[in-house]
Design a protein around this motif. Structure first.
Motif, PDB file in Angstrom:
ATOM      1  N   GLN A 141       0.883  -1.065   0.005  1.00  0.00           N
ATOM      2  CA  GLN A 141      -0.112   0.154  -0.143  1.00  0.00           C
ATOM      3  C   GLN A 141       0.860   1.350  -0.031  1.00  0.00           C
ATOM      4  N   ASN A 142       2.176   1.112   0.393  1.00  0.00           N
ATOM      5  CA  ASN A 142       2.866   2.430  -0.008  1.00  0.00           C
ATOM      6  C   ASN A 142       3.257   2.768  -1.363  1.00  0.00           C
ATOM      7  N   ASN A 143       2.869   1.774  -2.425  1.00  0.00           N
ATOM      8  CA  ASN A 143       2.888   2.125  -3.859  1.00  0.00           C
ATOM      9  C   ASN A 143       1.544   2.503  -4.171  1.00  0.00           C
ATOM     10  N   ASP A 144       1.423   3.784  -4.281  1.00  0.00           N
ATOM     11  CA  ASP A 144       0.083   4.429  -4.648  1.00  0.00           C
ATOM     12  C   ASP A 144      -0.226   4.636  -6.090  1.00  0.00           C
ATOM     13  N   LEU A 145      -1.321   3.853  -6.158  1.00  0.00           N
ATOM     14  CA  LEU A 145      -1.830   3.613  -7.708  1.00  0.00           C
ATOM     15  C   LEU A 145      -2.809   4.654  -8.165  1.00  0.00           C
ATOM     16  N   THR A 146      -2.959   5.419  -7.459  1.00  0.00           N
ATOM     17  CA  THR A 146      -4.050   6.499  -7.795  1.00  0.00           C
ATOM     18  C   THR A 146      -3.838   7.008  -9.313  1.00  0.00           C
ATOM     19  N   HIS A 147      -2.790   7.468  -9.455  1.00  0.00           N
ATOM     20  CA  HIS A 147      -2.664   7.968 -11.097  1.00  0.00           C
ATOM     21  C   HIS A 147      -2.823   6.929 -11.810  1.00  0.00           C
ATOM     22  N   ASN A 148      -2.279   5.736 -11.838  1.00  0.00           N
ATOM     23  CA  ASN A 148      -2.567   4.628 -12.836  1.00  0.00           C
ATOM     24  C   ASN A 148      -3.999   4.435 -12.863  1.00  0.00           C
ATOM     25  N   ILE A 149      -4.863   4.204 -12.008  1.00  0.00           N
ATOM     26  CA  ILE A 149      -6.218   3.877 -11.781  1.00  0.00           C
ATOM     27  C   ILE A 149      -6.905   5.271 -12.711  1.00  0.00           C
ATOM     28  N   LYS A 150      -6.689   6.486 -12.563  1.00  0.00           N
ATOM     29  CA  LYS A 150      -7.091   7.528 -13.234  1.00  0.00           C
ATOM     30  C   LYS A 150      -7.078   7.088 -14.702  1.00  0.00           C
ATOM     31  N   ILE A 151      -5.809   6.913 -14.863  1.00  0.00           N
ATOM     32  CA  ILE A 151      -5.379   6.736 -16.345  1.00  0.00           C
ATOM     33  C   ILE A 151      -6.010   5.687 -17.006  1.00  0.00           C
ATOM     34  N   LEU A 152      -6.378   4.573 -16.359  1.00  0.00           N
ATOM     35  CA  LEU A 152      -7.166   3.535 -16.767  1.00  0.00           C
ATOM     36  C   LEU A 152      -8.692   3.669 -16.771  1.00  0.00           C
ATOM     37  N   ASP A 153      -9.395   4.511 -15.941  1.00  0.00           N
ATOM     38  CA  ASP A 153     -10.708   4.964 -16.023  1.00  0.00           C
ATOM     39  C   ASP A 153     -10.936   5.840 -17.218  1.00  0.00           C
ATOM     40  N   GLU A 154     -10.016   6.720 -17.602  1.00  0.00           N
ATOM     41  CA  GLU A 154     -10.102   7.439 -18.710  1.00  0.00           C
ATOM     42  C   GLU A 154     -10.103   6.688 -19.845  1.00  0.00           C
ATOM     43  N   GLU A 155      -9.228   5.678 -20.031  1.00  0.00           N
ATOM     44  CA  GLU A 155      -9.159   5.000 -21.100  1.00  0.00           C
ATOM     45  C   GLU A 155     -10.477   4.311 -21.314  1.00  0.00           C
ATOM     46  N   LEU A 156     -10.997   3.759 -20.218  1.00  0.00           N
ATOM     47  CA  LEU A 156     -12.299   2.760 -20.170  1.00  0.00           C
ATOM     48  C   LEU A 156     -13.254   3.627 -20.624  1.00  0.00           C
ATOM     49  N   ASN A 157     -13.238   4.918 -20.403  1.00  0.00           N
ATOM     50  CA  ASN A 157     -14.332   5.966 -20.582  1.00  0.00           C
ATOM     51  C   ASN A 157     -14.535   6.058 -22.023  1.00  0.00           C
ATOM     52  N   HIS A 158     -13.500   6.078 -22.809  1.00  0.00           N
ATOM     53  CA  HIS A 158     -13.366   6.415 -24.243  1.00  0.00           C
ATOM     54  C   HIS A 158     -13.524   5.000 -24.781  1.00  0.00           C
ATOM     55  N   LEU A 159     -13.488   4.016 -24.282  1.00  0.00           N
ATOM     56  CA  LEU A 159     -14.064   2.415 -25.071  1.00  0.00           C
ATOM     57  C   LEU A 159     -15.676   2.140 -24.426  1.00  0.00           C
ATOM     58  N   ASN A 160     -16.251   3.063 -23.645  1.00  0.00           N
ATOM     59  CA  ASN A 160     -17.419   3.042 -23.175  1.00  0.00           C
ATOM     60  C   ASN A 160     -17.831   1.805 -22.395  1.00  0.00           C
TER      61      ASN A 160
END
Length: 225
Positions: A34-53
């Motif tokens: 949990q010291n490895n913050d994945l917030t940025h990676n998750i945000k990018i993935l969600d944006e990409e999934l938005n584009h893929l509907n």
């Protein structure tokens, strides 16, 4: 030292007796410091999934491969793109994973299979140096199968002095969806040792060699031994 280790667990296959259409049972564990913050990676993935509907940003790999609901209307290249987005999220997130795969035909009954699973998971955590300095472990599971829940609860209690267990909704955690992806990758890797890809799998992974080159090679670097 790992202050808090998240462990996400998913399974694939039917836990019951051997059947030809479902000969394997898999348990995958995904490990995240949990010291490895994945917030940025998750945000990018969600944006990409938005584009893929992708509704709710939920990726369920096996239905995607087989073109089952809610992915029935996606073309093969769209379904491959969705899986690839989650795949690269996994590769870039500095996480680790381990899959336990069982051919159910080798066990006389589900009790023998359950016993072997408990031994394997316990021995793995005990002997793998990655877990040597974990101060706290939190298990995330959707309580999909009672037998697996029992194994995991006992294993956590034996392996970690400080531990918690949390029931989760797959919609809420990307790493649970990663565990689902890992199950699919390991199942395909096992099946292609003795047979060809199915028609549905070819649409996504193209060929055995492409699967190895495009997916398994980088993925395998995150496997804990």
């Amino acid at each position: 030292m790992i202050e808090t280790l998240s462990i996400f667990v998913d399974e694939s296959g039917d836990f019951g007796d051997f059947e030809r259409h479902s000969p394997y049972y898999l348990i995958t564990m995904v490990f995240h410091d949990q010291n490895n913050d994945l917030t940025h990676n998750i945000k990018i993935l969600d944006e990409e999934l938005n584009h893929l509907n992708i509704n709710n940003h939920l990726i369920h790999t096996e239905p995607l491969i087989r073109r089952e609901p809610p992915y029935s209307n996606y073309l093969p290249n769209e379904r491959r793109a969705i899986i690839t987005k989650l795949y690269y999220f996994m590769i870039k997130s500095n996480i680790h994973y381990k899959t336990f795969l069982y051919n159910k035909n080798k066990y006389n009954d589900i009790y023998a299979l359950q016993s072997q699973m408990a031994k394997d998971i316990s021995n793995f955590i005990t002997n793998c140096s990655y877990f040597k300095d974990v101060k706290k472990a939190i298990l995330y599971y959707d309580n999909g199968q009672n037998e697996i829940t029992q194994i995991l609860n006992v294993t956590m209690a034996v392996s970690f002095i400080n531990h918690e267990t949390r029931k989760i909704n797959p919609y809420d955690y990307k790493l649970f969806q990663v565990a689902d992806l890992v199950c699919a990758i390991e199942l395909i890797n096992e099946k292609i040792k003795t047979k060809n890809l199915t028609k549905s799998e070819k649409y996504i992974f193209h060929s055995k060699s492409d699967f190895k080159k495009d997916f398994y090679k980088k993925y395998s670097q995150g496997i804990l031994k």
